[in-house]
Write an enzyme that holds these catalytic residues in place. Structure first.
Site, PDB file in Angstrom:
ATOM      1  N   HIS A  10       0.874  -1.319  -0.177  1.00 54.22           N
ATOM      2  CA  HIS A  10       0.202  -0.085   0.299  1.00 54.22           C
ATOM      3  C   HIS A  10       0.883   1.269   0.159  1.00 54.22           C
ATOM      4  O   HIS A  10       1.273   1.701   1.294  1.00 54.22           O
ATOM      5  CB  HIS A  10      -0.689  -0.095   1.181  1.00 54.22           C
ATOM      6  CG  HIS A  10      -2.022   1.095   1.228  1.00 54.22           C
ATOM      7  ND1 HIS A  10      -3.262   0.746   1.468  1.00 54.22           N
ATOM      8  CD2 HIS A  10      -2.127   2.422   0.884  1.00 54.22           C
ATOM      9  CE1 HIS A  10      -3.984   1.923   1.426  1.00 54.22           C
ATOM     10  NE2 HIS A  10      -3.230   2.967   0.998  1.00 54.22           N
ATOM     11  N   HIS A  52       1.190   4.990  -2.441  1.00 50.79           N
ATOM     12  CA  HIS A  52       0.763   5.770  -3.305  1.00 50.79           C
ATOM     13  C   HIS A  52       1.990   6.602  -4.005  1.00 50.79           C
ATOM     14  O   HIS A  52       2.704   7.044  -3.074  1.00 50.79           O
ATOM     15  CB  HIS A  52      -0.159   6.683  -2.897  1.00 50.79           C
ATOM     16  CG  HIS A  52      -1.491   6.340  -2.097  1.00 50.79           C
ATOM     17  ND1 HIS A  52      -2.740   6.265  -2.895  1.00 50.79           N
ATOM     18  CD2 HIS A  52      -1.905   5.784  -0.989  1.00 50.79           C
ATOM     19  CE1 HIS A  52      -3.762   5.490  -2.152  1.00 50.79           C
ATOM     20  NE2 HIS A  52      -2.904   5.312  -0.714  1.00 50.79           N
ATOM     21  N   ASN A  75       2.697   9.415  -5.694  1.00 48.02           N
ATOM     22  CA  ASN A  75       2.866  10.729  -5.155  1.00 48.02           C
ATOM     23  C   ASN A  75       3.072  11.105  -3.755  1.00 48.02           C
ATOM     24  O   ASN A  75       3.558  12.039  -3.391  1.00 48.02           O
ATOM     25  CB  ASN A  75       1.938  11.642  -5.969  1.00 48.02           C
ATOM     26  CG  ASN A  75       1.952  12.113  -7.420  1.00 48.02           C
ATOM     27  OD1 ASN A  75       2.921  12.560  -7.764  1.00 48.02           O
ATOM     28  ND2 ASN A  75       1.094  11.349  -8.053  1.00 48.02           N
ATOM     29  N   HIS A 132      -0.006  17.687  -6.725  1.00 47.91           N
ATOM     30  CA  HIS A 132      -0.405  17.173  -8.166  1.00 47.91           C
ATOM     31  C   HIS A 132       0.093  18.421  -8.945  1.00 47.91           C
ATOM     32  O   HIS A 132       0.389  18.055 -10.227  1.00 47.91           O
ATOM     33  CB  HIS A 132      -1.775  16.776  -8.071  1.00 47.91           C
ATOM     34  CG  HIS A 132      -2.013  15.438  -7.486  1.00 47.91           C
ATOM     35  ND1 HIS A 132      -3.207  15.045  -6.849  1.00 47.91           N
ATOM     36  CD2 HIS A 132      -1.066  14.354  -7.413  1.00 47.91           C
ATOM     37  CE1 HIS A 132      -3.109  13.832  -6.484  1.00 47.91           C
ATOM     38  NE2 HIS A 132      -1.845  13.434  -6.652  1.00 47.91           N
ATOM     39  N   THR A 191      -2.877   7.252  -9.429  1.00 45.07           N
ATOM     40  CA  THR A 191      -4.174   7.645 -10.187  1.00 45.07           C
ATOM     41  C   THR A 191      -3.654   8.204 -11.491  1.00 45.07           C
ATOM     42  O   THR A 191      -3.012   9.149 -11.686  1.00 45.07           O
ATOM     43  CB  THR A 191      -4.866   8.797  -9.364  1.00 45.07           C
ATOM     44  OG1 THR A 191      -4.557   8.503  -7.889  1.00 45.07           O
ATOM     45  CG2 THR A 191      -6.220   8.794  -9.636  1.00 45.07           C
ATOM     46  N   PRO A 192      -3.952   7.446 -12.523  1.00 51.54           N
ATOM     47  CA  PRO A 192      -3.541   8.160 -13.796  1.00 51.54           C
ATOM     48  C   PRO A 192      -4.571   9.321 -14.189  1.00 51.54           C
ATOM     49  O   PRO A 192      -5.526   9.657 -13.845  1.00 51.54           O
ATOM     50  CB  PRO A 192      -4.316   6.892 -14.913  1.00 51.54           C
ATOM     51  CG  PRO A 192      -4.217   5.639 -14.090  1.00 51.54           C
ATOM     52  CD  PRO A 192      -4.589   6.050 -12.580  1.00 51.54           C
ATOM     53  N   ASP A 204      -9.897   7.706  -8.262  1.00 48.91           N
ATOM     54  CA  ASP A 204     -10.159   8.871  -7.247  1.00 48.91           C
ATOM     55  C   ASP A 204     -11.426   8.821  -6.905  1.00 48.91           C
ATOM     56  O   ASP A 204     -12.260   8.979  -7.877  1.00 48.91           O
ATOM     57  CB  ASP A 204      -9.276  10.094  -7.881  1.00 48.91           C
ATOM     58  CG  ASP A 204      -9.319  11.420  -6.854  1.00 48.91           C
ATOM     59  OD1 ASP A 204     -10.447  11.622  -6.144  1.00 48.91           O
ATOM     60  OD2 ASP A 204      -8.245  11.935  -6.550  1.00 48.91           O
ATOM     61  N   GLU A 231     -12.177   4.668   6.543  1.00 49.38           N
ATOM     62  CA  GLU A 231     -11.061   5.751   6.779  1.00 49.38           C
ATOM     63  C   GLU A 231     -12.088   6.856   7.462  1.00 49.38           C
ATOM     64  O   GLU A 231     -11.386   7.886   8.252  1.00 49.38           O
ATOM     65  CB  GLU A 231     -10.473   6.603   5.817  1.00 49.38           C
ATOM     66  CG  GLU A 231      -9.271   5.704   5.064  1.00 49.38           C
ATOM     67  CD  GLU A 231      -8.914   6.341   3.951  1.00 49.38           C
ATOM     68  OE1 GLU A 231      -9.602   6.409   2.783  1.00 49.38           O
ATOM     69  OE2 GLU A 231      -7.703   6.784   3.801  1.00 49.38           O
TER      70      GLU A 231
HETATM   71  P1  5GP Z   1      -1.114   9.488  -6.629  1.00 49.93           P
HETATM   72  O1  5GP Z   1      -2.346   8.435  -6.949  1.00 49.93           O
HETATM   73  O2  5GP Z   1      -1.173  10.792  -7.203  1.00 49.93           O
HETATM   74  O3  5GP Z   1       0.038   8.661  -6.832  1.00 49.93           O
HETATM   75  O4  5GP Z   1      -1.122   9.324  -5.096  1.00 49.93           O
HETATM   76  C1  5GP Z   1      -1.671  10.523  -4.165  1.00 49.93           C
HETATM   77  C2  5GP Z   1      -3.105  10.091  -4.378  1.00 49.93           C
HETATM   78  O5  5GP Z   1      -3.536   9.011  -3.476  1.00 49.93           O
HETATM   79  C3  5GP Z   1      -4.057  10.850  -3.379  1.00 49.93           C
HETATM   80  O6  5GP Z   1      -4.358  12.123  -4.289  1.00 49.93           O
HETATM   81  C4  5GP Z   1      -5.256  10.492  -3.170  1.00 49.93           C
HETATM   82  O7  5GP Z   1      -6.228  10.144  -3.949  1.00 49.93           O
HETATM   83  C5  5GP Z   1      -4.604   8.974  -2.716  1.00 49.93           C
HETATM   84  N1  5GP Z   1      -4.133   8.727  -1.484  1.00 49.93           N
HETATM   85  C6  5GP Z   1      -2.898   9.079  -0.798  1.00 49.93           C
HETATM   86  N2  5GP Z   1      -2.985   8.590   0.731  1.00 49.93           N
HETATM   87  C7  5GP Z   1      -4.369   8.234   0.936  1.00 49.93           C
HETATM   88  C8  5GP Z   1      -5.055   7.923   1.919  1.00 49.93           C
HETATM   89  O8  5GP Z   1      -4.537   7.971   3.226  1.00 49.93           O
HETATM   90  N3  5GP Z   1      -6.093   7.580   1.763  1.00 49.93           N
HETATM   91  C9  5GP Z   1      -6.975   7.859   0.811  1.00 49.93           C
HETATM   92  N4  5GP Z   1      -8.302   7.482   0.635  1.00 49.93           N
HETATM   93  N5  5GP Z   1      -6.392   8.240  -0.480  1.00 49.93           N
HETATM   94  C10 5GP Z   1      -5.119   8.497  -0.339  1.00 49.93           C
END
Ligand code: 5GP
Length: 363
Positions: free
Chosen positions: A13, A15, A17, A65, A98-99, A168, A228
């Site tokens: 898990h 992400h 960015n 972003h 997220t693309p 998203d 969450e």
């Molecule tokens: P990306 O998808 O832009 O590479 O990573 C950042 C994105 O991941 C955020 O804009 C958000 O949509 C999602 N994200 C990151 N951390 C969390 C979290 O703790 N909870 C949720 N629900 N989404 C997260």
């Protein structure tokens, strides 16, 4: 802490960015400041702030972003994130992102993912295996085989990487479906599943359901950010969907725990993230303890190592010291995560060998 770094680990898990290095984020922000696109002095303190509520975290992501969403930055961040995980002995990484579409930069969801793949190819400090074996005949002379490592005296680190494309929660059903279609097209580049994430205070389950069902029907794995915030109905709906894994599970009530446990759905646990966003009251009260004692499938993860200033080794260290677990228990916890990865059995077998070989060095 040392053994938490040296033992092999599995990250499920993370992400993209959210895992950006502080230095890189400031560097990219400064460059945009120099071009007059943003006011760097205004964003610097936002980036460097440490404690944020969950809603403040999503405001920060909007800022991140703006700073990161162009092809070369996404490539750079991907390369650095993989190198950072590999440097702390993460041997299997499922990276989610997220693309994004940005017409003014000529960016489509597809070109965004291609920039991520470019980042995987650009990694030089470690061997990265992201093409599934089913797409690439197993080559015994490949540097990614343990046997060939021994034969060639090759001691380079290796890391398996698989990608999850995130939907998203702000997106429409059509946009979510576009992401799933893209994931299907990109399967042969190691895209294995779909994640639902984004601000949990936004959007409705019913919006994403058609795309998630389609993803499942087509054989993609699904993991959901679940619980969450307090939203009993949505948690029920998500558990009824029977995702292959869920993340967080902070606001579960008794009936949710019962359902989760009866379905044996693995939970991605992000300790620092949950504490920083005030999603759990204290670390001692974290649901990790109950799930661990119940032998429920779980895996420790970072969530956003950049935003929350953590690392996977640090998460293992926190769990060990808070819950009184020893090196052997933490090693078993780490190895056990092999069961919940979204890659094929060839990868699982390779990982088991890696862990078995590392087990010989346990005190
Ligand atoms: P990306 O998808 O832009 O590479 O990573 C950042 C994105 O991941 C955020 O804009 C958000 O949509 C999602 N994200 C990151 N951390 C969390 C979290 O703790 N909870 C949720 N629900 N989404 C997260």
């Amino acid at each position: 802490m040392e053994w938490c770094v040296s033992m092999p680990k599995i990250e499920l898990h993370a992400h993209l960015n959210g895992s950006i290095r502080d230095f890189t984020l400031l560097d990219l922000a400064r460059a945009l400041g120099d071009k007059g696109v943003i006011d760097f002095s205004q964003v610097e303190h936002v980036i460097l702030k440490n404690d944020r509520s969950l809603s403040e975290v999503f405001k920060l992501f909007d800022l991140i972003h703006i700073v990161t969403t162009d092809h070369s930055s996404i490539t750079r961040i991907t390369k650095e994130v993989v190198e950072d995980f590999a440097s702390e002995n993460v041997v299997y990484l499922e990276l989610r992102t997220t693309p994004k579409k940005n017409d003014s930069l000529g960016m489509s969801k597809r070109s965004y993912v291609e920039a991520v793949l470019e980042g995987l190819r650009a990694v030089s400090s470690v061997d990265v295996a992201f093409i599934p074996y089913s797409e690439e005949p197993i080559n015994l002379s490949s540097p990614l085989s343990d046997e060939s490592d021994k034969c060639n005296g090759n001691t380079r680190k290796k890391i398996f990487v698989r990608l999850l494309l995130s939907i998203d929660r702000r997106e429409t059903t059509e946009a979510a479906m576009e992401t799933v279609m893209l994931a299907l097209e990109m399967r042969h580049f190691g895209v294995v599943g779909i994640d639902l994430s984004g601000n949990p205070a936004v959007g409705e389950w019913i919006t994403y359901l058609p795309a998630l069902k389609f993803a499942r029907d087509q054989g993609l794995y699904v993991t959901l950010h679940c619980g969450e915030v307090s939203n009993s109905k949505e948690i029920h709906n998500m558990l009824d969907f029977l995702p292959e894994r869920i993340g967080h599970a902070c606001f579960f009530e008794e009936e949710h725990w019962r359902r989760l446990k009866s379905c044996n759905i693995p939970v991605e646990i992000c300790l620092t993230s949950n504490i920083r966003t005030l999603s759990v009251p204290t670390i001692d009260a974290h649901h990790f303890v109950d799930l661990y004692n119940a032998k429920h499938p779980l895996v420790l993860c970072t969530d956003d190592s950049g935003v929350f200033s953590t690392s996977l080794s640090n998460e293992y260290n926190i769990a060990a010291s808070t819950f009184g677990l020893g090196q052997k228990e933490m090693f078993e916890l780490s190895k056990n995560a092999i069961k919940f990865i979204f890659a094929d059995n060839v990868v699982k077998e390779d990982l088991r060998k890696t862990f078995d070989s590392a087990a010989k060095n346990l005190d």
